[in-house]
Structure formats: C-alpha cells, structure tokens
Write a protein that holds these residues in place. Structure first.
Motif, PDB file in Angstrom:
ATOM      1  N   UNK A 198     -39.957  55.690  54.935  1.00  0.00           N
ATOM      2  CA  UNK A 198     -38.493  55.742  54.834  1.00  0.00           C
ATOM      3  C   UNK A 198     -37.794  54.712  55.716  1.00  0.00           C
ATOM      4  N   UNK A 199     -38.489  54.173  56.738  1.00  0.00           N
ATOM      5  CA  UNK A 199     -37.867  53.169  57.613  1.00  0.00           C
ATOM      6  C   UNK A 199     -37.715  51.818  56.927  1.00  0.00           C
ATOM      7  N   UNK A 200     -38.338  51.674  55.757  1.00  0.00           N
ATOM      8  CA  UNK A 200     -38.178  50.447  54.978  1.00  0.00           C
ATOM      9  C   UNK A 200     -36.989  50.634  54.053  1.00  0.00           C
ATOM     10  N   UNK A 201     -35.943  49.854  54.281  1.00  0.00           N
ATOM     11  CA  UNK A 201     -34.674  50.017  53.567  1.00  0.00           C
ATOM     12  C   UNK A 201     -34.773  49.582  52.107  1.00  0.00           C
ATOM     13  N   UNK A 202     -35.525  48.507  51.834  1.00  0.00           N
ATOM     14  CA  UNK A 202     -35.677  48.013  50.462  1.00  0.00           C
ATOM     15  C   UNK A 202     -37.056  47.404  50.302  1.00  0.00           C
ATOM     16  N   UNK A 203     -37.635  47.590  49.145  1.00  0.00           N
ATOM     17  CA  UNK A 203     -38.974  47.076  48.835  1.00  0.00           C
ATOM     18  C   UNK A 203     -38.897  46.283  47.551  1.00  0.00           C
ATOM     19  N   UNK A 204     -39.241  44.997  47.627  1.00  0.00           N
ATOM     20  CA  UNK A 204     -39.101  44.119  46.449  1.00  0.00           C
ATOM     21  C   UNK A 204     -40.422  43.435  46.132  1.00  0.00           C
ATOM     22  N   UNK A 205     -41.244  44.050  45.269  1.00  0.00           N
ATOM     23  CA  UNK A 205     -42.463  43.368  44.831  1.00  0.00           C
ATOM     24  C   UNK A 205     -42.132  42.348  43.748  1.00  0.00           C
ATOM     25  N   UNK A 206     -42.878  41.280  43.689  1.00  0.00           N
ATOM     26  CA  UNK A 206     -42.715  40.342  42.573  1.00  0.00           C
ATOM     27  C   UNK A 206     -44.040  39.642  42.329  1.00  0.00           C
ATOM     28  N   UNK A 207     -44.183  39.121  41.127  1.00  0.00           N
ATOM     29  CA  UNK A 207     -45.433  38.480  40.706  1.00  0.00           C
ATOM     30  C   UNK A 207     -45.112  37.101  40.146  1.00  0.00           C
ATOM     31  N   UNK A 208     -45.760  36.073  40.699  1.00  0.00           N
ATOM     32  CA  UNK A 208     -45.520  34.702  40.244  1.00  0.00           C
ATOM     33  C   UNK A 208     -46.329  34.430  38.976  1.00  0.00           C
ATOM     34  N   UNK A 209     -45.637  34.214  37.877  1.00  0.00           N
ATOM     35  CA  UNK A 209     -46.318  33.937  36.617  1.00  0.00           C
ATOM     36  C   UNK A 209     -46.947  32.542  36.652  1.00  0.00           C
ATOM     37  N   UNK A 210     -48.048  32.391  35.940  1.00  0.00           N
ATOM     38  CA  UNK A 210     -48.818  31.147  35.973  1.00  0.00           C
ATOM     39  C   UNK A 210     -48.272  30.145  34.959  1.00  0.00           C
ATOM     40  N   UNK A 211     -47.233  29.410  35.373  1.00  0.00           N
ATOM     41  CA  UNK A 211     -46.649  28.305  34.601  1.00  0.00           C
ATOM     42  C   UNK A 211     -46.549  28.607  33.099  1.00  0.00           C
ATOM     43  N   UNK A 212     -45.746  29.585  32.733  1.00  0.00           N
ATOM     44  CA  UNK A 212     -45.657  29.927  31.306  1.00  0.00           C
ATOM     45  C   UNK A 212     -44.918  28.855  30.497  1.00  0.00           C
ATOM     46  N   UNK A 213     -45.221  28.796  29.241  1.00  0.00           N
ATOM     47  CA  UNK A 213     -44.414  28.021  28.295  1.00  0.00           C
ATOM     48  C   UNK A 213     -43.235  28.903  27.882  1.00  0.00           C
TER      49      UNK A 213
END
Length: 824
Positions: free
Chosen positions: A89-104
């Motif tokens: 709960x001490x973490x105010x915001x959690x933002x996961x993200x995934x870098x896509x592999x150079x999509x067309x």
C-alpha cells in the motif's frame, strides 16, 4: 561617480592595450569553456526533472549474481506488478509496461490500401497508471480510462500528426491503428514531451490487449505467471507515497520474490533480487540501460571532468589577471597617492579597481557568448544533438550574471586590496613599495605562475596517457582477425532457416568474398549470451557462468582464432560438440589444455551434455575494460543462433573500389531474399573502435584543454616577460656594457622561469601518477604508465614557456645599451 570610475578604467585600458588584450583573451577562453560546459551539464542534469514529485518515482530493476559474476537488467518478471498493487500500500502508483519489438504499423489509406510504417521503435504496452506517474498534457481523450480496455491506444501529438496529418486531434479519436496484427482504436492523444526526457515512447497500447488469448505471442512474451523469467522488455515504474522509505520498499520487493520463487539447491552461488532505481539515475546508469537503445546515456564522471576543466581554465585566466595587475602595481602607485591626497578613501579605490575588473570580465563574457555557437558546432560529435545554443533562457542568464560577478571578484579582489593599501606619503617620496611588499608580490606571482604550470602539465600528462591507452586498445592483438570483415544481421521478424540459407548461398557464390560464416555474434561484441555450465569429474563440481558464441565450421577460420589443442567445429557437428577457451580450461582445473579435450559439460538450459572437442587461445570478448571470461563456442541450431553473417572480403587493390562493389552486390542479394527489410551492415574493426568512443571524447577534451591551458599560461608569461624586461632595462644595459653576451642575458632572464616549471613538475608528477592509476583501473588490460609521459610534459612545457618569453627576452638582450642607459 560611477561614470568617472568607468572613464578612468577605459583610459587605463587604452594606455595598457597589450596587457588588457592578454587579460581579455585569457578570461574569454575560461568563460567560454565554463559557458559551454554549463550548457552540457545543465542539459544532462535536467532530464525528467519536470515530472511532479519526480524524487518519488523509481524504476524497479533486477540484479543477478552467477558464481560471483554480477549481471544487471532493467526488466522484471511479469507477475511483480500485480503483486505490488495488492501487497504494498505504500506504493502510490504502479505502472508496468512492455516494449514491443519494432512492430510494423498500418494506418488505413486511400482506396483500402493501408499505409505502412516499418519497424517502429518506442512502442509500448501500458495502462492508465503510466499517465498518473508521468506528466503529459492531454489534447484529446479521457486520461482516466484511455487505456482501460483491450485494443485501445494513445498517441503522442507528433506521432498522431504522422499517422493522421491535417485533422484535429479530437477527430483522431476512434481512428484505427494496427500494430503488426493487433488492431487498436485511438482513445487519446497527449502532447509530445518537449523537455529533456528519456521517455521517448510515442505509441501506447492498452496493457489488457496483451492478455487476450488471440494475441498469444504477446501473452507468451509478458509471462505474467513466470517468477523465474526476467525480460528486459518488461519494465515497471512505481511512485512511492510521501512517507515511504525506498530501502524498506526494496526489501519488501525482494521478500515477495523469495516467497514466490524460493531459492533452489541447484541455484547455489547464484542470486536474483530487485533494486529501486531513481528516475534521476535513469539518464546516467548504463548498467540497467534505457528503453531506446540508440539514445545517449550520459556519464556523471565525464560531466564532473568537464566541470574540472572549466574551473581550471577559469583559474588560469584569473591568475593571468592577478599576475599582470600586481606586476603593474608600481606604475599606478603615484595615481593612488595623488587620489588619496585629493580625498579618495580606500573603499572608493577598491570600487574603482573592481569596476575595471568588471569591465574586462564583461567584455570577455560578451565575446564568450558570441563564440558559444561556434564552439558547439566545433564539438558537434561530443555535444548532445538535442542541445541548442539558446542563451536567452532564464537559468543561463542567471548563470552568466553570477559567473561575471564571481570572475570579477576572483580576479580583482586581491589586486584591489593591495593597490588601495598604498600610503600617499610613501608613494609621493618614490617609496611606493617597500622591500617586504615587493617580496610579497613577487612570491604571489611566482606561486600563481607555478599553479598555472601545474595545471598545464597535468593536462599534458593526462592527454598523452589517454592517447597511449587508446592506441594500445586499437592496435593490440585481440586474439582474432578484425580487418576486412563485415557483419550482417538477418531481419529478426523475417528470419527463417530457409531464407538464411538462400542468402548464405548467394554470398558464397560471390567471387569478391573470401569466406562466409553464419552464426551468432562476432568474437568481440556488445551483445552477451551466457549460461550456467557445470563440470563434474567425480571428485568435484565446478559451476561457472560461461559466455556463449554460436558458430559454424568457418567461424574460427574466418576470424583466425588460434586452436591450441583438439579440433575445430565441423559441418556435421551437433550442438553437443563444443570448443572452449584457455581461461575456461584453467577454471575447470586443467593446467594443460589438452587434458580438457574429451571431457563433458552439463548445460543449464540447453543440451545436457557438451563434449569438449578443442581449446582455443584466449581472445577478448568485449572491450579491454573487461577481463577475458570463460567461453564456449558451439554450433548454433535455432534461427536466432545462425542469423548473423560474417563476411571476409578479399584484399582491395590500392585506390580500388572492390569493397564498394561487393557491398552493393550483397545489398542486391539481400533485397531478393528480404525485400521488406533494409540492408544494414557494419565493418567489424569499426565496431571494435566504438568500444572506446568515450575515451576518444575524453582524449579530444584533454587535447583542447591542454592546448588552451598552455596558450593562457603563455599569454601570461608573455605579459610578465614584457613587464620584467622593462623593469630590468638598465640592468641589461649595464651587463651588456660590461661584456655580457646575448645568450648569457637570455639565460639570466629565463633562469627563474625554468626553476618555476621544474618546481611545478615536481609537484604535479605524483598527483598525475595517482590520477592516471585511478583512471587506468577501469581497464582490465592496460598499457604501462611510462616515464617518458612525464618527460614529454616537462619538456613540452619548458619549450612552450621559453619560446614564448624569448620573444621579449631576446629583444631586450639585443637592444642597444646606449638607449637603455641614456637617461643616466
């Protein structure tokens, strides 16, 4: 009153034009260096500072240890973000993200033909929490739920205009954007970040899109249930609450990891943990990397080094000013006496002298402002490309004002105090300077001159050593052939065994190519593949983190890798035959490399049995910064292990263009096999040279710093030589009348200078030797700190100083003594 101060100052400058010019040039160089370096340092230190509560934003990164070998990864395991949301709960915001592999990326076009944007970088899968942590201005869409549902995307304004130019942002909502095969709808547009930032993402696809069964590839890549897998593409930012302790949160993260992935017996000697990386560290920490692999990672050591250079050059300019001003003190003694007699007090005289210093400094600052754009262009390869010479920014204006005041005080305070202290009675009796004051002023000038020589000689020594180490790194036998070899990587998405073989056959058919090999990375590369390998001989078990090189039967021949014992890899070898390096043989306990041949290794996550068929001589797998590590070479079996082509070219005739035509032919064959992908290649020796880009930049900076420090010092010496010879004109005349030769007089006038240079040499040598050793500790393989480095410094400084002063000393020595003694 102030108007009179400036009038008197301008008259004094005009009367002593040469000394004024020397002071302005010296200060201009120092201030120009300070201004340019401030622009660079301020540029790097302001990255991502504009986000609200940026001091509470962290990236969660991974630390590894394999048998003492440390590893770092900016990524995390997939399930961590969900665990943080539910358990911390001490973490105010959690933002996961995934870098896509150079999509067309495909945008609906006219007549139903989609517009294609090939291999786009900076495309991420994220959720709405990302925009709660980082400050973006929304131009269209709802920031609360723009990425809450599957198949949604948010674009930055620049990218939105690229896809849908000519229409308002509000009308872009609902437009379709397809990433490879994933069809999404635009639900928001945010303004492209204009401030300095490493967050260069421009396409945001909703995170829930990657959880759909239809997008199996993305589901597999995210590995949302795999605690033991770490992917550098899976990243996580968190924002702590105001009272949360980063150390405590870091411990809790590692407790979560231990709970969900408890240590196993077979993992003995290996560790995995999480670390919180502050947002402010992102731009400087190369260990964990940043998201855009083409982006520049700044180096704090280099920035501090730049600040030291600026400080030294400013000090040199100030020393010149103090030396020349105090040397001219006797010429202004009567002026001071008369002004005191007429009623001037000491405070007024101090203000007068400081105003003169301020005027000179102000002129130097104006010159520096004019020179700054030129200097930035001159150092275009070193200066960040995004840096602009916009000097009207409030911060830069404040810096220039402070710099002007500081330099004015540093240069003018002591001369002002000294000159204003003269007593009118003594001055008007031609006793303006007692023996003690003369001695004190002379010692001050000598001390400051020695300081100049110390700085200049330190730069000379450092420049020579850095150049020597770079030469050593680029010309050392690294254990492999690096010339006339080009490396081509087949396209990741279109890489298949069939296409790779077709392209390989086309290369082998070209008469201009000497030899071709397909495999993984070349012998020395920035890319590292490693795994845990175990050796058991019945008595002991040796677990080692081993570097891997994937090769075919031509790999070792092409790179001239020296086989010590056993045999090379063959065409019919499977991935169970392996060649190791001499270092690995020693780690396994074999003093004689031949004893390793025939032994079996157990692979951690590949073929369970690897038979050693040969031992190759050690070669450097990366730059000389790193030691040679245990290595295994075996035949690649998968597409990614065989998708790199190593091409040895035949020698080029003098002035010929055979290589150019060969590369053109390779490019033509490439287009036939991979028509949708751009042909890219690199010369192997140029890739090796890139390992030392930072050292080359350091060498360039040192060369300029050395040249400028010598130039400033010599300017001051010239001024002092002019003053000294003018003061000793009658002495020189008397000596000539009594029979002294020109060479004797020049030696007499230069003797003190030589003594000061040798004194500076004695002081700076141990300091420089210590600093050089500290810098060289960054290289596992390094050149020696030779004695001649110090000899060159002393000799070079002696030559420059004597040569500069000789213009005046020789002129004084050959002057007709009748003229100098006429007044007697």
């Amino acid at each position: 009153m102030i108007k009179n101060y400036f009038k008197i100052a301008i008259r004094g400058f005009w009367k002593h034009k040469l000394f004024t010019l020397i002071n302005i040039i010296g200060l201009s160089i120092g201030i120009s260096a300070a201004l340019v370096i401030y622009l660079i340092v301020n540029f790097d230190l302001t990255f991502d500072k504009f986000h609200k509560n940026s001091d509470r934003i962290y990236r969660v990164a991974s630390n590894f240890s394999f048998q003492g070998e440390k590893g770092y990864n900016g990524g995390i395991c997939g399930p961590l973000a969900g665990a943080i949301k539910s358990q911390l709960p001490a973490v105010e915001a959690t933002a996961p993200f995934f870098c896509m592999s150079s999509p067309n990326i495909f945008i609906p076009g006219k007549k139903g033909v989609p517009v294609r944007f090939k291999n786009q970088d900076n495309v991420v899968i994220a959720d709405d929490a990302y925009f709660k942590i980082f400050n973006y201005k929304w131009l269209a869409g709802n920031p609360g739920n723009a990425l809450s549902a599957p198949n949604q995307c948010v674009l930055t304004s620049d990218q939105a205009q690229k896809y849908f130019s000519g229409i308002p942002y509000s009308q872009m909502i609902g437009k379709v954007v397809t990433y490879d095969t994933i069809k999404t709808t635009v639900t928001g547009v945010v303004e492209t970040l204009k401030a300095n930032t490493d967050l260069t993402f421009h396409d945001f696809v909703s995170y829930s899109t990657a959880t759909l069964a239809a997008n199996k590839t993305l589901v597999d890549q995210l590995q949302l249930k795999e605690w033991e897998s770490t992917n550098s593409a899976s990243q996580l930012f968190i924002k702590l609450s105001a009272k949360a302790s980063p150390g405590r949160i870091e411990k809790q993260l590692n407790d979560i990891l231990k709970k969900n992935s408890p240590p196993r017996a077979e993992d003995k000697g290996s560790t995995h943990g999480f670390v919180l990386q502050p947002l402010s560290d992102l731009h400087f920490n190369e260990k964990f990397g940043i998201f855009d692999f083409t982006a520049r990672v700044a180096n704090k050591t280099t920035l501090y080094f730049l600040l030291v250079i600026a400080a030294f050059l400013l000090v040199l300019g100030c020393i010149n000013f103090i030396n020349l001003t105090t040397a001219q003190a006797t010429q202004r003694a009567k002026e001071i006496g008369i002004r005191k007699t007429m009623g001037s007090n000491r405070e007024q005289l101090i203000i007068q002298f400081l105003s003169e210093t301020f005027l000179i400094t102000l002129v130097a600052v104006i010159i520096s402002i004019a020179l700054t754009p030129v200097i930035l262009k001159l150092f275009a390869d070193f200066v960040p490309k995004e840096l602009k010479a916009d000097l009207l920014q409030p911060g830069i204006i404040v810096f220039l004002v402070l710099l002007t005041l500081v330099v004015s005080l540093a240069s003018g305070f002591y001369p002002a105090i000294m000159l204003s202290a003269y007593k009118p009675a003594m001055v008007l009796k031609n006793q303006s300077a007692s023996n003690s004051s003369k001695t004190r002023n002379a010692w001050l000038r000598k001390s400051l001159t020695v300081t100049q020589f110390i700085i200049a000689q330190f730069f000379i020594m450092a420049t020579v050593l850095v150049s020597k180490q770079i030469y050593y790194a680029l010309h050392k036998d690294l254990g492999f052939k690096k010339d006339a070899i080009i490396v081509v990587n087949s396209p990741w998405k279109n890489r298949t065994a069939g296409k790779n073989q077709v392209f390989l056959n086309a290369l082998r058919a070209m008469p201009q190519i000497k030899l071709v090999s397909s495999g993984g990375a070349p012998p020395s590369s920035g890319n590292t593949n490693s795994t845990l390998v175990t050796y058991k001989d019945g008595k002991k078990e040796v677990k080692t983190d081993v570097q891997l090189k994937f090769a075919d039967e031509n790999y070792m021949k092409l790179y001239n890798l020296k086989l010590l014992v056993g045999r090379e890899l063959r065409r019919d070898d499977t991935s169970k035959s392996v060649v190791i390096n001499a270092t690995y043989a020693k780690v396994l306990g074999f003093r004689n490399p031949a004893d390793a041949v025939g032994k079996t290794l157990e692979h951690f996550n590949g073929p369970k049995a690897l038979q050693i068929v040969g031992v190759v001589a050690d070669f450097h797998q990366r730059s000389l910064h790193e030691p040679i590590k245990p290595l295994a070479i075996y035949c690649g079996t998968t597409n990614w292990q065989t998708g790199t082509f190593h091409i040895a070219l035949k020698p080029e005739s003098p002035g010929g263009n055979e290589w150019k035509s060969t590369i053109a032919a390779i490019g033509k064959s490439w287009k036939q096999v991979y028509p949708d992908d751009d042909f890219e290649y690199s010369f192997f020796d140029e890739s090796i040279a890139k390992f030392y880009e930072e050292e080359k930049h350091t060498s360039t900076l040192l060369t300029w710093a050395t040249g400028l420090s010598i130039f400033i010092s010599c300017l001051g010496l010239l001024g002092l030589a002019i003053y000294t010879t003018n003061q000793r004109t009658k002495e020189i005349g008397v000596r000539k009348v009594l029979g002294a030769s020109v060479s004797q007089i020049v030696a007499l006038l230069s003797k003190e200078l030589v003594v000061l240079i040798l004194l500076a040499f004695a002081i700076v040598t141990p300091i420089a030797w210590w600093a050089m050793n500290k810098w060289m500790e960054g290289f596992a393989d390094r050149t020696n700190i030779s004695w001649w480095i110090f000899a060159i410094s002393a000799g070079g400084m002696l030559f420059a100083a004597v040569f500069t002063s000789s213009f005046q000393t020789v002129k004084a020595a050959i002057a007709n003594p009748v003229k100098s003694l006429r007044s007697e």
